[in-house]
Design an enzyme around this catalytic site. Structure first.
Site, short mmCIF file in Angstrom:
data_model
loop_
_atom_site.label_atom_id
_atom_site.label_comp_id
_atom_site.label_asym_id
_atom_site.label_seq_id
_atom_site.Cartn_x
_atom_site.Cartn_y
_atom_site.Cartn_z
N LYS A 13 3.53 14.61 3.86
CA LYS A 13 4.66 13.67 3.74
C LYS A 13 4.53 12.83 2.46
O LYS A 13 3.42 12.52 2.02
CB LYS A 13 4.79 12.80 4.98
CG LYS A 13 3.92 11.59 5.04
CD LYS A 13 4.43 10.53 6.01
CE LYS A 13 3.65 9.24 5.77
NZ LYS A 13 4.17 8.05 6.34
N LYS A 67 -5.52 8.35 9.10
CA LYS A 67 -6.01 7.23 8.28
C LYS A 67 -7.52 7.07 8.39
O LYS A 67 -8.17 6.69 7.43
CB LYS A 67 -5.28 5.93 8.61
CG LYS A 67 -3.84 5.95 8.12
CD LYS A 67 -3.30 4.59 7.75
CE LYS A 67 -1.94 4.77 7.04
NZ LYS A 67 -1.17 3.55 6.89
N LYS A 97 3.74 6.18 0.04
CA LYS A 97 3.62 5.27 -1.09
C LYS A 97 2.18 5.06 -1.54
O LYS A 97 1.93 4.68 -2.66
CB LYS A 97 4.32 3.93 -0.86
CG LYS A 97 4.11 3.21 0.43
CD LYS A 97 4.91 1.90 0.41
CE LYS A 97 5.54 1.59 1.74
NZ LYS A 97 4.61 1.41 2.86
P1 ATP Z 1 1.45 4.13 3.53
O1 ATP Z 1 1.35 5.23 2.51
O2 ATP Z 1 1.01 2.79 3.03
O3 ATP Z 1 0.88 4.48 4.88
P2 ATP Z 1 4.14 4.91 4.08
O4 ATP Z 1 4.77 5.39 2.81
O5 ATP Z 1 3.74 5.92 5.07
O6 ATP Z 1 2.99 3.91 3.76
P3 ATP Z 1 5.21 2.92 5.91
O7 ATP Z 1 5.25 1.49 5.47
O8 ATP Z 1 4.13 3.33 6.84
O9 ATP Z 1 5.21 3.91 4.67
O10 ATP Z 1 6.61 3.30 6.55
C1 ATP Z 1 7.83 2.64 6.38
C2 ATP Z 1 8.94 3.45 6.98
O11 ATP Z 1 9.18 4.61 6.19
C3 ATP Z 1 8.63 3.96 8.38
O12 ATP Z 1 9.80 3.86 9.19
C4 ATP Z 1 8.29 5.41 8.18
O13 ATP Z 1 8.60 6.20 9.30
C5 ATP Z 1 9.16 5.78 7.01
N1 ATP Z 1 8.57 6.86 6.22
C6 ATP Z 1 7.37 6.83 5.59
N2 ATP Z 1 7.15 7.97 4.91
C7 ATP Z 1 8.25 8.76 5.14
C8 ATP Z 1 8.64 10.06 4.70
N3 ATP Z 1 7.87 10.78 3.91
N4 ATP Z 1 9.83 10.56 5.11
C9 ATP Z 1 10.65 9.83 5.91
N5 ATP Z 1 10.34 8.58 6.34
C10 ATP Z 1 9.17 8.04 5.97
#
Ligand code: ATP
Ligand code: LTN
Length: 341
Positions: A203, A121, A206
């Site tokens: 990965k 980040k 969002k």
């Molecule tokens: P951001 O893009 O805002 O960092 P993010 O999509 O990574 O957000 P988080 O809110 O950080 O999402 O994560 C919410 C949950 O989803 C966490 O438990 C995280 O481990 C899971 N998660 C996020 N991305 C993935 C992915 N690509 N595959 C599986 N689990 C995921």
């Protein structure tokens, strides 16, 4: 009756949170939220929308407010049931920030420096490498330890944050015995890390600026099928799970998570067929699974006052649990109690 009560008492505590940074992706759903919904019968579950964590990256205030309420509706639409589980917004329970401060003072600079999420980040938001981004894991540890959680269901990307939470808990228990339950991670075997459909070595996230790589849980059937059709694969044209076939492996893992079929069954089902057929089957399966969630979300969003009421009730109950732990911590670290007693 007493049997039921003692059985309920024995249920372990499950806790997890999600940041309100946009509509959840297929990654968030398979890696986290779908498992949360499934754990509600077997655990006493606590789920929070982590708005305090969200501001470690600059947020537009109106968008943050909107995303927070929408996240509540999404979680409910995905099956989180406020009758059985606690659902609330992190900033509504000030004990999270209060415990985070104490934990910050028991967390080492060196261990925070090793966090890969901080490194990722701070590279992505190079103009805003703030202290909150750095101490993010202490706040996450506070979320978990406040409720004496036994298990924390998360995707694989959060494993390191759970390890540091365990380290902080063990360290504080060493100084002040029996202060915290040391939590276990619960990481699904399938789809623990859903990859971008466009960059299968990254990965699915969002906040990915390229929406083509990312399936949002509220995407329409047409959008979902179109994105799967244009998913990046390889030139081999063989549906098999093998190292080096990142794109196909990702699609197989998604298909497996929704259909319950294992990789061998999927390979057999698509033997002699091209990637086109496979991508369409995955797209259709995902679209069918997400349709009821989208419909329930639309229904819930028509009544924002009901959503706010759920959050208020959740925060009130959560506060009672949280302050029990916070008071214990304040006492152990040596703060003079308010009123002197
Ligand atoms: P951001 O893009 O805002 O960092 P993010 O999509 O990574 O957000 P988080 O809110 O950080 O999402 O994560 C919410 C949950 O989803 C966490 O438990 C995280 O481990 C899971 N998660 C996020 N991305 C993935 C992915 N690509 N595959 C599986 N689990 C995921
Ligand atoms: N850091 C997590 C969100 C999160 C969390 C938590 C997850 C905040 N607090 C407590 C589990 C338990 C993330 O970015 N996915």
């Amino acid at each position: 009756m007493s049997e039921i009560v003692s059985a309920t008492k024995k249920k372990k505590i499950c806790l997890s949170c999600i940041q309100p940074t946009g509509v959840i992706t297929l990654g968030n759903y398979l890696g986290a939220v779908k498992n949360w919904a499934e754990m509600q019968d077997d655990y006493n579950c606590i789920f929070a929308v982590a708005d305090l964590h969200a501001i470690t990256v600059r947020q537009e205030p109106a968008a943050l407010r909107k995303n927070t309420r929408e996240m509540v509706a999404i979680l409910l639409a995905c099956g989180i049931d406020p009758e059985r589980s606690l659902l609330f917004i992190q900033s509504h329970v000030p004990a999270h920030s209060q415990l985070a401060w104490v934990l910050n003072c028991y967390t080492q600079f060196g261990e925070l420096s090793r966090m890969t999420q901080f490194k990722d980040k701070s590279a992505r938001y190079a103009d805003n490498i703030n202290a909150g981004l750095f101490t993010y894991p202490a706040l996450m540890a506070a979320d978990i330890l406040l409720y004496q959680a036994d298990v924390v269901p998360v995707g694989a990307d959060q494993k390191q944050h759970l390890e540091i939470t365990r380290d902080i808990a063990n360290r504080m228990n060493g100084l002040y015995p029996n202060l915290f339950t040391v939590p276990e991670p619960f990481i699904p075997k399938k789809a623990a890390r859903v990859m971008s459909l466009q960059n299968p070595d990254k990965k699915m996230s969002k906040s990915d600026p390229n929406p083509k790589g990312c399936i949002a849980i509220l995407d329409t059937e047409d959008q979902i099928i179109k994105k799967f059709k244009s998913a990046v694969t390889d030139s081999e044209a063989q549906v098999v799970y093998r190292e080096g076939k990142d794109g196909i492996n990702n699609l197989m893992s998604i298909y497996s998570a929704f259909s319950g079929k294992d990789y061998a069954e999927i390979e057999k089902e698509f033997e002699g067929k091209g990637y086109g057929d496979f991508k369409l089957a995955v797209g259709q399966t995902v679209a069918d699974a997400l349709k009821p969630i989208r419909e329930e979300y639309d229904r819930l969003m028509k009544d924002p006052a009901h959503l706010d009421e759920i959050c208020k009730n959740g925060a009130e109950t959560a506060s009672r649990f949280a302050y029990r732990t916070l008071n214990k911590v304040y006492k152990k670290v040596g703060f003079l109690p308010y009123g002197g007693k």
